[in-house]
Write a protein that holds these residues in place. Structure first.
Motif, mmCIF file in Angstrom:
data_model
loop_
_atom_site.group_PDB
_atom_site.id
_atom_site.type_symbol
_atom_site.label_atom_id
_atom_site.label_comp_id
_atom_site.label_asym_id
_atom_site.label_seq_id
_atom_site.Cartn_x
_atom_site.Cartn_y
_atom_site.Cartn_z
ATOM 1 N N VAL A 49 -2.264 10.511 3.063
ATOM 2 C CA VAL A 49 -1.226 10.788 4.058
ATOM 3 C C VAL A 49 -1.379 9.709 5.125
ATOM 4 N N VAL A 50 -0.432 8.769 5.156
ATOM 5 C CA VAL A 50 -0.612 7.528 5.893
ATOM 6 C C VAL A 50 0.363 7.456 7.062
ATOM 7 N N ASP A 51 -0.184 7.300 8.242
ATOM 8 C CA ASP A 51 0.676 7.090 9.407
ATOM 9 C C ASP A 51 1.491 5.820 9.221
ATOM 10 N N GLN A 52 2.704 5.856 9.750
ATOM 11 C CA GLN A 52 3.630 4.734 9.635
ATOM 12 C C GLN A 52 3.048 3.413 10.118
ATOM 13 N N GLN A 53 2.130 3.477 11.074
ATOM 14 C CA GLN A 53 1.567 2.255 11.633
ATOM 15 C C GLN A 53 0.153 1.965 11.133
ATOM 16 N N ALA A 54 -0.321 2.725 10.166
ATOM 17 C CA ALA A 54 -1.628 2.464 9.544
ATOM 18 C C ALA A 54 -1.379 1.798 8.194
ATOM 19 N N PHE A 55 -0.910 0.570 8.228
ATOM 20 C CA PHE A 55 -0.464 -0.117 7.015
ATOM 21 C C PHE A 55 -1.544 -0.190 5.942
ATOM 22 N N ALA A 56 -2.801 -0.239 6.349
ATOM 23 C CA ALA A 56 -3.880 -0.363 5.374
ATOM 24 C C ALA A 56 -3.877 0.799 4.392
ATOM 25 N N GLY A 57 -3.585 1.995 4.859
ATOM 26 C CA GLY A 57 -3.588 3.155 3.972
ATOM 27 C C GLY A 57 -2.578 3.021 2.855
ATOM 28 N N ALA A 58 -1.363 2.593 3.197
ATOM 29 C CA ALA A 58 -0.317 2.443 2.185
ATOM 30 C C ALA A 58 -0.655 1.336 1.204
ATOM 31 N N LEU A 59 -1.155 0.211 1.702
ATOM 32 C CA LEU A 59 -1.418 -0.931 0.825
ATOM 33 C C LEU A 59 -2.612 -0.682 -0.088
ATOM 34 N N VAL A 60 -3.636 -0.010 0.416
ATOM 35 C CA VAL A 60 -4.777 0.337 -0.437
ATOM 36 C C VAL A 60 -4.354 1.348 -1.497
ATOM 37 N N ALA A 61 -3.564 2.338 -1.106
ATOM 38 C CA ALA A 61 -3.084 3.326 -2.090
ATOM 39 C C ALA A 61 -2.277 2.643 -3.186
ATOM 40 N N GLU A 62 -1.395 1.736 -2.793
ATOM 41 C CA GLU A 62 -0.579 1.021 -3.768
ATOM 42 C C GLU A 62 -1.464 0.218 -4.716
ATOM 43 N N GLY B 72 -3.412 -5.857 -0.121
ATOM 44 C CA GLY B 72 -2.706 -4.958 -1.030
ATOM 45 C C GLY B 72 -2.552 -5.537 -2.419
ATOM 46 N N ASP B 73 -1.578 -5.025 -3.130
ATOM 47 C CA ASP B 73 -1.248 -5.486 -4.469
ATOM 48 C C ASP B 73 -0.162 -6.543 -4.341
ATOM 49 N N PRO B 74 -0.457 -7.807 -4.653
ATOM 50 C CA PRO B 74 0.554 -8.856 -4.491
ATOM 51 C C PRO B 74 1.832 -8.579 -5.278
ATOM 52 N N ALA B 75 1.724 -7.773 -6.338
ATOM 53 C CA ALA B 75 2.905 -7.442 -7.135
ATOM 54 C C ALA B 75 3.660 -6.239 -6.581
ATOM 55 N N GLY B 76 3.110 -5.612 -5.541
ATOM 56 C CA GLY B 76 3.760 -4.428 -4.978
ATOM 57 C C GLY B 76 5.052 -4.763 -4.269
ATOM 58 N N THR B 77 5.909 -3.778 -4.144
ATOM 59 C CA THR B 77 7.214 -4.002 -3.522
ATOM 60 C C THR B 77 7.537 -3.004 -2.419
ATOM 61 N N ALA B 78 6.808 -1.897 -2.328
ATOM 62 C CA ALA B 78 7.148 -0.860 -1.354
ATOM 63 C C ALA B 78 6.816 -1.310 0.061
ATOM 64 N N ASP B 79 7.706 -1.035 0.985
ATOM 65 C CA ASP B 79 7.436 -1.271 2.401
ATOM 66 C C ASP B 79 6.381 -0.251 2.847
ATOM 67 N N PRO B 80 5.236 -0.694 3.378
ATOM 68 C CA PRO B 80 4.180 0.257 3.743
ATOM 69 C C PRO B 80 4.566 1.223 4.851
ATOM 70 N N ARG B 81 5.723 1.007 5.465
ATOM 71 C CA ARG B 81 6.183 1.968 6.475
ATOM 72 C C ARG B 81 6.948 3.125 5.860
ATOM 73 N N TYR B 82 7.359 2.988 4.586
ATOM 74 C CA TYR B 82 8.222 3.991 3.951
ATOM 75 C C TYR B 82 7.718 4.259 2.538
ATOM 76 N N SER B 83 7.030 5.358 2.362
ATOM 77 C CA SER B 83 6.491 5.674 1.038
ATOM 78 C C SER B 83 7.609 5.885 0.026
ATOM 79 N N PRO B 84 7.453 5.367 -1.204
ATOM 80 C CA PRO B 84 8.427 5.667 -2.260
ATOM 81 C C PRO B 84 8.237 7.061 -2.837
ATOM 82 N N HIS B 85 7.174 7.753 -2.417
ATOM 83 C CA HIS B 85 6.868 9.077 -2.956
ATOM 84 C C HIS B 85 7.334 10.200 -2.025
ATOM 85 N N LEU B 86 7.040 10.067 -0.724
ATOM 86 C CA LEU B 86 7.339 11.151 0.223
ATOM 87 C C LEU B 86 7.306 10.620 1.639
#
Length: 404
Positions: free
Chosen positions: A109-122, A164-178
């Motif tokens: 569960v990643v805060d919008q401004q904690a970009f590391a959480g989204a990029l590590v998850a990806e 993060g994953d160089p092949a990733g495409t999701a904006d870390p501010r907006y989860s593609p899941h929820l």
């Protein structure tokens, strides 16, 4: 039972909404842990027993992370990203990765401004949910600023290449899941995005640690009551504005009482905690229970303060300073729930006029009541926890199908 790792920046306004959701999940039998650059802050807000994985990273107030109070607009945004948010993500990424390895969460569960959480998850192929503790990003804040939007995308692309994953495409501010948005369209307005992954849950409010005792007996039931606050991050910029507020309120002492929060120190000619006939000045207050007694709020249009006031149906005078605050202030005005004034130039007479409007104009109070109704129907922490449970269940189902 599922495991949820909350990844948050060391900012009170971003941790507080997550606390209620985490508590709800824990009460339902799930395991909850946190990753943050300031574990003591999380434990202060979520409880001393909170399971916190320490991450490196700047915290507000340290050298390099102190933003000059005079910065506004694009310069303030540039400073925020270049000197705080991006360095925070770079520094937090190893700690978030270690937390995932140790805690093995089903969902981050990643805060919008904690970009590391989204990029590590990806990068690790884990589902993650966005905890949107401000709705400004969902209100078309950069629609008329394509160069700013492109500059932000470039900074995120560079960050992804590093952590993060160089092949990733999701904006870390907006989860593609929820996406969990702690507001509702009734405040955000018609531009609020819709979709199966977007859920407007309204404010997430939870019990907070008790601070110094508040003199509740001082409140006069025969007068209207006003709370003046600039939040926890604006003490460096507020002296002039708070002094103008004090002057406007003292002129209305026959019909208005006010509680003025001044965390930066006493205003000229005032002592902290002074029991004045009309204005009580304190460094901090129990904001949630106090709002239940208030008739109006004067604030900087911080998302948490605005939503907590409107949860109680209290109209506002908003004086945005920087960051997302002008967007949130526009939401308040467009919803009819308040009046906007200019933080840097407003005078006591103009503040007094704005206060009189929100105190005595039924239109603003009725609009605040409409938002309150929407907020309370949205479900808050309970609804957010239910959405996270469904995401975790779906994730487990996919792993079972894949034989993992």
């Amino acid at each position: 039972m599922s495991r949820f790792l909350f990844v948050v920046p060391p900012l009170v306004g971003h941790v507080n909404p997550a606390v209620g959701v985490a508590a709800r999940l824990a009460a339902r039998g799930h395991r909850v842990a946190w990753a943050c650059a300031d574990p003591s802050l999380v434990r202060r807000l979520a409880g001393r027993d909170a399971h916190v994985h320490a991450c490196a990273g700047p915290v507000p107030g340290v050298d390099g992370a102190v933003r000059p109070p005079e910065l506004r607009g694009a310069e303030a945004l540039k400073f925020l990203w270049e000197r705080y948010l991006v360095p925070l993500a770079d520094a937090m990424a190893p700690g978030v990765h270690a937390a995932v390895t140790d805690f093995r969460p089903d969902v981050l569960v990643v805060d919008q401004q904690a970009f590391a959480g989204a990029l590590v998850a990806e990068r690790l192929g884990l589902p993650w949910a966005t905890s949107a503790t401000t709705s400004a990003e969902f209100a078309g804040a950069y629609d008329g600023l394509p160069k700013v939007a492109e500059w932000l995308r470039e900074r995120l692309a560079e960050l992804r290449a590093r952590v993060g994953d160089p092949a990733g495409t999701a904006d870390p501010r907006y989860s593609p899941h929820l996406l969990l948005v702690f507001s509702t369209p009734e405040l955000i307005g018609p531009q609020a995005p819709l979709g199966p992954r977007v859920h407007y849950v309204g404010p997430s409010l939870a019990d907070r640690p008790a601070g110094p005792g508040f003199p509740w007996e001082w409140l006069d039931p025969g007068r209207a009551k006003v709370l003046v606050t600039l939040g926890t991050a604006n003490a460096d910029a507020g002296d002039r504005f708070l002094a103008e507020c004090r002057a406007a309120l003292r002129e209305r002492a026959d019909r208005v009482q006010a509680v003025l929060v001044d965390p930066g120190g006493p205003l000229p000619d005032d002592d902290p905690g002074k029991l004045d006939k009309d204005v009580l000045i304190l460094p901090s207050v129990p904001q949630l229970p106090l709002l239940a007694r208030m008739d109006a709020v004067v604030c900087h249009a911080g998302h948490n303060t605005v939503c907590e006031a409107l949860w109680h149906g209290v109209p506002l005078v908003v004086a945005p300073i920087r960051d997302d605050q002008p967007v949130v202030a526009a939401q308040v005005v467009d919803a009819g729930a308040g009046v906007r004034v200019r933080f840097g130039k407003v005078t006591a007479p103009r503040l007094g006029e704005a206060l009189d409007r929100v105190l005595y104009d039924r239109v603003h109070r009725a609009a605040a009541a409409r938002v309150r109704t929407a907020f309370r129907a949205a479900g808050g922490a309970r609804a957010a926890a239910a959405h996270l449970e469904r995401l975790a269940a779906a994730s487990r189902g996919r792993r079972a199908e894949e034989g993992r």
